[in-house]
Structure formats: C-alpha cells, structure tokens
Enzyme design. Structure first.
Site, short mmCIF file in Angstrom:
data_model
loop_
_atom_site.label_atom_id
_atom_site.label_comp_id
_atom_site.label_asym_id
_atom_site.label_seq_id
_atom_site.Cartn_x
_atom_site.Cartn_y
_atom_site.Cartn_z
N GLU A 19 0.85 -1.19 0.00
CA GLU A 19 0.00 0.00 0.00
C GLU A 19 0.88 1.23 0.00
O GLU A 19 2.10 1.16 0.17
CB GLU A 19 -0.90 0.01 1.23
CG GLU A 19 -0.15 0.15 2.56
CD GLU A 19 -1.08 0.25 3.76
OE1 GLU A 19 -2.30 0.25 3.56
OE2 GLU A 19 -0.56 0.34 4.89
N HIS A 61 -7.52 1.74 7.44
CA HIS A 61 -7.98 2.14 8.77
C HIS A 61 -6.90 2.90 9.53
O HIS A 61 -7.18 3.66 10.44
CB HIS A 61 -8.39 0.90 9.57
CG HIS A 61 -7.25 0.08 10.03
ND1 HIS A 61 -6.62 -0.84 9.23
CD2 HIS A 61 -6.59 0.07 11.21
CE1 HIS A 61 -5.63 -1.39 9.89
NE2 HIS A 61 -5.58 -0.87 11.09
N GLU A 82 11.19 -3.08 -11.96
CA GLU A 82 12.56 -2.97 -12.43
C GLU A 82 13.48 -3.98 -11.75
O GLU A 82 14.50 -4.38 -12.31
CB GLU A 82 13.08 -1.55 -12.18
CG GLU A 82 12.40 -0.49 -13.06
CD GLU A 82 12.86 0.92 -12.71
OE1 GLU A 82 13.53 1.08 -11.65
OE2 GLU A 82 12.54 1.86 -13.47
N ALA A 83 13.11 -4.41 -10.54
CA ALA A 83 13.92 -5.39 -9.81
C ALA A 83 13.63 -6.82 -10.24
O ALA A 83 14.25 -7.76 -9.75
CB ALA A 83 13.69 -5.24 -8.31
N GLY A 84 12.66 -7.00 -11.14
CA GLY A 84 12.35 -8.34 -11.63
C GLY A 84 11.08 -8.95 -11.06
O GLY A 84 10.79 -10.11 -11.33
N PHE A 85 10.33 -8.18 -10.27
CA PHE A 85 9.06 -8.68 -9.75
C PHE A 85 8.06 -8.82 -10.90
O PHE A 85 8.16 -8.12 -11.91
CB PHE A 85 8.47 -7.72 -8.71
CG PHE A 85 9.23 -7.63 -7.42
CD1 PHE A 85 8.56 -7.59 -6.21
CD2 PHE A 85 10.62 -7.57 -7.40
CE1 PHE A 85 9.25 -7.49 -5.01
CE2 PHE A 85 11.32 -7.47 -6.21
CZ PHE A 85 10.62 -7.44 -5.01
N VAL A 87 4.91 -7.65 -11.90
CA VAL A 87 3.97 -6.57 -11.52
C VAL A 87 3.02 -6.33 -12.69
O VAL A 87 3.46 -6.01 -13.80
CB VAL A 87 4.73 -5.27 -11.20
CG1 VAL A 87 3.74 -4.18 -10.80
CG2 VAL A 87 5.74 -5.51 -10.09
N PRO A 88 1.71 -6.49 -12.49
CA PRO A 88 0.75 -6.26 -13.57
C PRO A 88 0.64 -4.77 -13.89
O PRO A 88 1.09 -3.92 -13.13
CB PRO A 88 -0.56 -6.81 -13.00
CG PRO A 88 -0.40 -6.67 -11.52
CD PRO A 88 1.06 -6.91 -11.24
N ASP A 89 0.02 -4.46 -15.02
CA ASP A 89 -0.14 -3.06 -15.41
C ASP A 89 -1.20 -2.35 -14.57
O ASP A 89 -1.18 -1.13 -14.42
CB ASP A 89 -0.53 -2.97 -16.89
CG ASP A 89 0.60 -3.49 -17.79
OD1 ASP A 89 1.78 -3.36 -17.39
OD2 ASP A 89 0.30 -4.03 -18.87
#
Length: 269
Positions: A19, A61, A82-85, A87-89
């Site tokens: 988050e 909360h 950028e680290a290779g995770f 990650v979806p758009d």
C-alpha cells in the site's frame, strides 16, 4: 515473513500486496537484488488512484498516506518491476498475472500439481427422494469439517451437544473447524485471546498483540511493554515518534501550550 517463505521448500512463488506509505517494499527489492530472495514474486501496491485526486489521499484504517514520491504506489510498483518482480499493469490484471506465473512454474516443473481428493458422494436429491417416499428430512450440507446429517450437527466428528457439554468455547470450535482436531486448552485460550485483542480493528491492535505474545513467551514486563509500544508507529496510526518530535520542538521554541494546540489545529495536525 518473505524470508521464511524463501527458506521454505514448500513455497514456490511469493505474493505481495502493498500500500501507499512506508518503505517496506524497498527492503524486499533490496533482498531480491542482493540474491537473498530468489523465488519469483508477484506484487502490486494499491493506491495508484491517489494521483487522480487534487489533494492528498489517506487509505486504510490506519490512514496510510505517502509522505514523499518514493512512498507512492506508482513509485513502488515501478521499483519492484525494475527489480524483476511480476507486476501487472493494473490491479484488475493481478489474477491474470498470478495464473500466468503459476502456469509457467508448472510447465517448468517447479510446481508439481497434486490431484484433488475424491468428492464425497452426494445423497439423492431431496425433492426426488421425497416423491419416492424414501426420506422426510431436507438435504443437508456436508464438508470436510462439518456434517449436518443425522440428528445433530457435527464439527470434525464432534457433535454440537458435546461442544457445549465440554465447554469448548469459541477457541475449541475454531480448533475443530480450522485445524480439524481438538487443540489443548492452552492453544484454544490463545485463539480466544487473539479474537479479544483484534475485535477492535484500530491502531493499537498490533501493539497490544505483540505485548501479549512477548509476555507469554516468558519475557520480563519491560521487554513485553517495549515490544508493543515500539510497534505503534506512523504506519499503525499511533505516530508516537512524530508526536514526541512535535512536543519537543514546541518546548524548545518557548511557545505556550495554548498557542501550540491552536497551531496544530490550524495545520490539521
């Protein structure tokens, strides 16, 4: 927790849902870059819609809020990608990403799928059986942990009357439903304690829970209190450190308590 799953041979892929606010995601990025974590990570940081508002937006909360460009959801998602995770758009593409990575790991042989157990035979439909005069009782719900068949409800083989007769309580019922066995009183009491502590899902939950866990681990009173107080930080809504800095600054400046309070009110602090 991610280091634990990294070291757990049973975990093949990691999933992160972050988050806005805080820098925890960057610690995970460094762990990946350093090679401490090598397993594939599917990640998404919620709160990208914050950029659509003209004013700052708080989420959650505990009032999660970015205090700088690096703490925004967009910046974290970019750094993780950028680290290779994986990650979806966008958030709505997260299920598709999970399915894609899972299928790839299955194809590579990293994940070996195991067949599901046999489905219990479903009794004859009540309406049809009633027409045949075979039954009088409506159909019941059956699962691996609960069974409505018979004269009374059963939790993991224990009749509901025995649950009350043995005074198992909420902890005992949860042990039967969640752990599929009757746990000892020390465990069921701890489950009930967790429910009591977390019933008010507010900023002090984590601190109170950590204090109790530390005390039950046999630590001294001061250590137990410290473990709870040090947990209450800006990310949990307590903001003890920030409050201390504000009071110290007001004291050093020589401002009167009344003027200090009015100043804080005007600046919405």
């Amino acid at each position: 927790h991610f280091l634990r799953y990294q070291d757990d041979s049973g975990a093949k892929v990691l999933l992160l849902l972050g988050e806005v606010g805080g820098m925890d995601e960057y610690d995970l990025v460094e762990a990946v870059k350093s090679g401490r974590i090598t397993k594939p990570i599917i990640a998404w940081c919620v709160g990208t819609c914050a950029s659509c508002f003209a004013t700052e937006v708080q989420f959650g909360h505990a009032g999660a809020q970015a205090r700088g460009d690096m703490e925004t959801a967009a910046a974290k998602n970019k750094a993780m990608k950028e680290a290779g995770f994986h990650v979806p758009d966008s958030f709505d593409k997260l299920p598709e990403m999970i399915s894609k990575v899972y299928a790839q790991l299955v194809e590579e042989g990293v994940i070996v799928e195991t067949p599901e157990g046999e489905t219990p035979q479903v009794p004859m439909d009540y309406t049809w059986a009633k027409k045949l005069g075979m039954v009088r009782k409506p159909a019941n719900f059956i699962s691996s942990i609960a069974d409505d068949r018979g004269e009374e409800l059963k939790y993991c083989g224990v009749t509901i009357s025995d649950v009350f007769a043995q005074e198992m309580g909420i902890g005992g019922v949860l042990s039967l439903l969640w752990f599929r066995r009757q746990l000892p009183p020390s465990c069921t009491k701890f489950i009930e304690m967790i429910l009591c502590v977390t019933a008010d899902h507010g900023p002090a939950v984590s601190g109170a829970h950590n204090t109790i866990v530390t005390a039950r681990a046999g630590k001294d009173l001061v250590s137990a209190l410290c473990s709870g107080l040090l947990t209450i930080g800006p990310r949990f809504g307590g903001a003890l450190d920030d409050a201390a800095k504000m009071f110290a600054g007001a004291h050093d400046s020589g401002i009167s308590p009344k003027d200090f309070i009015e100043k804080m009110k005007k600046t919405n602090q």
